[in-house]
Design an enzyme around this catalytic site. Sequence first.
Site, PDB file in Angstrom:
ATOM      1  N   ASN A   1      47.907  36.139  49.822  1.00 32.95           N
ATOM      2  CA  ASN A   1      46.965  35.622  50.662  1.00 32.95           C
ATOM      3  C   ASN A   1      46.238  35.176  51.549  1.00 32.95           C
ATOM      4  O   ASN A   1      45.670  34.089  50.927  1.00 32.95           O
ATOM      5  CB  ASN A   1      46.346  36.974  49.427  1.00 32.95           C
ATOM      6  CG  ASN A   1      45.195  37.552  49.923  1.00 32.95           C
ATOM      7  OD1 ASN A   1      45.051  37.560  51.540  1.00 32.95           O
ATOM      8  ND2 ASN A   1      44.103  38.340  49.384  1.00 32.95           N
TER       9      ASN A   1
ATOM     10  N   ASN B   1      58.064  39.459  43.718  1.00 37.30           N
ATOM     11  CA  ASN B   1      56.953  39.050  43.147  1.00 37.30           C
ATOM     12  C   ASN B   1      56.216  37.695  44.124  1.00 37.30           C
ATOM     13  O   ASN B   1      54.426  37.892  44.004  1.00 37.30           O
ATOM     14  CB  ASN B   1      56.786  38.670  41.934  1.00 37.30           C
ATOM     15  CG  ASN B   1      55.262  37.691  41.201  1.00 37.30           C
ATOM     16  OD1 ASN B   1      54.274  38.057  41.383  1.00 37.30           O
ATOM     17  ND2 ASN B   1      55.469  36.645  41.617  1.00 37.30           N
TER      18      ASN B   1
ATOM     19  N   SER C   1      50.715  45.492  46.334  1.00 36.02           N
ATOM     20  CA  SER C   1      49.196  44.917  45.878  1.00 36.02           C
ATOM     21  C   SER C   1      48.043  46.021  46.152  1.00 36.02           C
ATOM     22  O   SER C   1      48.322  46.741  46.976  1.00 36.02           O
ATOM     23  CB  SER C   1      47.973  43.551  46.596  1.00 36.02           C
ATOM     24  OG  SER C   1      46.953  43.692  46.431  1.00 36.02           O
ATOM     25  N   LYS C   2      47.059  46.445  45.195  1.00 33.86           N
ATOM     26  CA  LYS C   2      45.894  47.226  45.454  1.00 33.86           C
ATOM     27  C   LYS C   2      45.803  47.557  47.585  1.00 33.86           C
ATOM     28  O   LYS C   2      44.973  48.168  47.100  1.00 33.86           O
ATOM     29  CB  LYS C   2      45.184  47.288  44.335  1.00 33.86           C
ATOM     30  CG  LYS C   2      44.208  46.557  44.467  1.00 33.86           C
ATOM     31  CD  LYS C   2      42.497  46.660  44.983  1.00 33.86           C
ATOM     32  CE  LYS C   2      42.099  45.733  45.282  1.00 33.86           C
ATOM     33  NZ  LYS C   2      41.252  45.527  45.679  1.00 33.86           N
TER      34      LYS C   2
ATOM     35  N   TYR D   1      48.932  40.062  55.031  1.00 30.66           N
ATOM     36  CA  TYR D   1      49.108  40.070  53.616  1.00 30.66           C
ATOM     37  C   TYR D   1      49.554  41.255  53.642  1.00 30.66           C
ATOM     38  O   TYR D   1      50.626  42.339  52.894  1.00 30.66           O
ATOM     39  CB  TYR D   1      47.630  39.011  53.105  1.00 30.66           C
ATOM     40  CG  TYR D   1      48.222  39.477  51.544  1.00 30.66           C
ATOM     41  CD1 TYR D   1      49.491  38.698  50.645  1.00 30.66           C
ATOM     42  CD2 TYR D   1      47.040  40.243  51.050  1.00 30.66           C
ATOM     43  CE1 TYR D   1      49.440  39.160  49.048  1.00 30.66           C
ATOM     44  CE2 TYR D   1      46.943  40.314  49.431  1.00 30.66           C
ATOM     45  CZ  TYR D   1      48.421  39.865  48.665  1.00 30.66           C
ATOM     46  OH  TYR D   1      48.313  39.950  47.755  1.00 30.66           O
TER      47      TYR D   1
ATOM     48  N   GLU E   1      43.348  43.473  39.809  1.00 30.06           N
ATOM     49  CA  GLU E   1      42.924  41.756  39.531  1.00 30.06           C
ATOM     50  C   GLU E   1      42.824  41.059  38.270  1.00 30.06           C
ATOM     51  O   GLU E   1      43.009  41.888  37.406  1.00 30.06           O
ATOM     52  CB  GLU E   1      41.351  42.580  39.913  1.00 30.06           C
ATOM     53  CG  GLU E   1      40.448  43.096  40.554  1.00 30.06           C
ATOM     54  CD  GLU E   1      40.474  42.365  41.893  1.00 30.06           C
ATOM     55  OE1 GLU E   1      40.243  41.683  41.786  1.00 30.06           O
ATOM     56  OE2 GLU E   1      39.857  42.999  42.481  1.00 30.06           O
TER      57      GLU E   1
ATOM     58  N   LEU F   1      60.752  30.212  49.346  1.00 29.28           N
ATOM     59  CA  LEU F   1      62.022  31.005  50.208  1.00 29.28           C
ATOM     60  C   LEU F   1      60.820  31.033  51.962  1.00 29.28           C
ATOM     61  O   LEU F   1      59.832  31.389  51.610  1.00 29.28           O
ATOM     62  CB  LEU F   1      61.742  32.340  49.261  1.00 29.28           C
ATOM     63  CG  LEU F   1      62.759  32.291  48.164  1.00 29.28           C
ATOM     64  CD1 LEU F   1      62.495  33.785  46.933  1.00 29.28           C
ATOM     65  CD2 LEU F   1      64.096  32.471  48.004  1.00 29.28           C
TER      66      LEU F   1
END
Length: 256
Positions: A92, A88, A139-140, A152, A184, A62
Amino acid sequence: MDLHLQEKVILISGGAKGIGGAIAKGLLDEGAIPVIIDPSEKEGQELLTLAKGKALHLKKRLFSPEDAYSVVQDVLQVYGRIDGLVNNAGTNDGVGLENGSPEDFLKSVERNLGHYYYLAHYALESLKKSKGSILNISSKTAITGQGNTSGYVAAKGAQLALTREWAVELLPYQIRVNALVPAEVYTPMYASWIQSFPDPKQKLAEISSRVPLENRMTTAEEIAAMALFLLSEKASHITGQHIFVDGGYTHLDRAL
Ligand code: NAP
């Protein structure tokens, strides 16, 4: 617990490998119909074999709004409905302040964020009909930073903001929107990132030792379990939430 996901048509960008792959597998176990939007030929084929005909693999990376539009049209042509969307796919890609350029930054944001909006936009009419659900995988790094990866992280932060924004906008249609925040997780993307260190094994042990709960990585299946719950009617009063499935990595005391 029966999640009542049988026959539900759920789109998953990046659904062939890693976290998306585990969500697709989990959906198959629940009798749902995952639509895997992912260029990975081999892994997509393995999931199709497992699905015995009850899944669709759209071999696509995509990028543009047109990509997302054609994906939604393909799904409607085959199944005539969409019950859920898992945004989803992401990479990174290490575009930082010092090691990138304005052009690289914009490309990274578009690569990691654009299709989250495009898929939601084009799937919306169908989601209104099914009172479906949207799940954004963030993401954290959106909370903690990582360094040298501005594009990112900007996209990951925006995904959290859009989760709240869409949850509000879609209240009248009873479409729930939530975000899942991993830290992680040992996926193919993580494996290639860890290889960029001089001693990958030692780096992995070091990172794992910093995860408060059991000093280990989260598994993709642990992420998928929460994803399935959030997509299901069992989560019928949960919307606009950022759910951290990370063994306490983001919020617990680092001195532990
Ligand atoms: P992964 O192992 O790379 O798997 C992602 C899959 O998505 C791959 O098959 C990839 O194909 C595909 N993909 C990438 N970009 C795509 C696009 N534009 N359109 C369609 N498919 C695409 O990644 P992951 O670690 O499972 O990560 C999944 C999500 O979790 C990402 O949003 C990531 O930011 C987030 N996350 C992961 C971690 C972690 O520790 N793993 C932590 C925090 C957040 P290719 O391999 O061909 O590119």
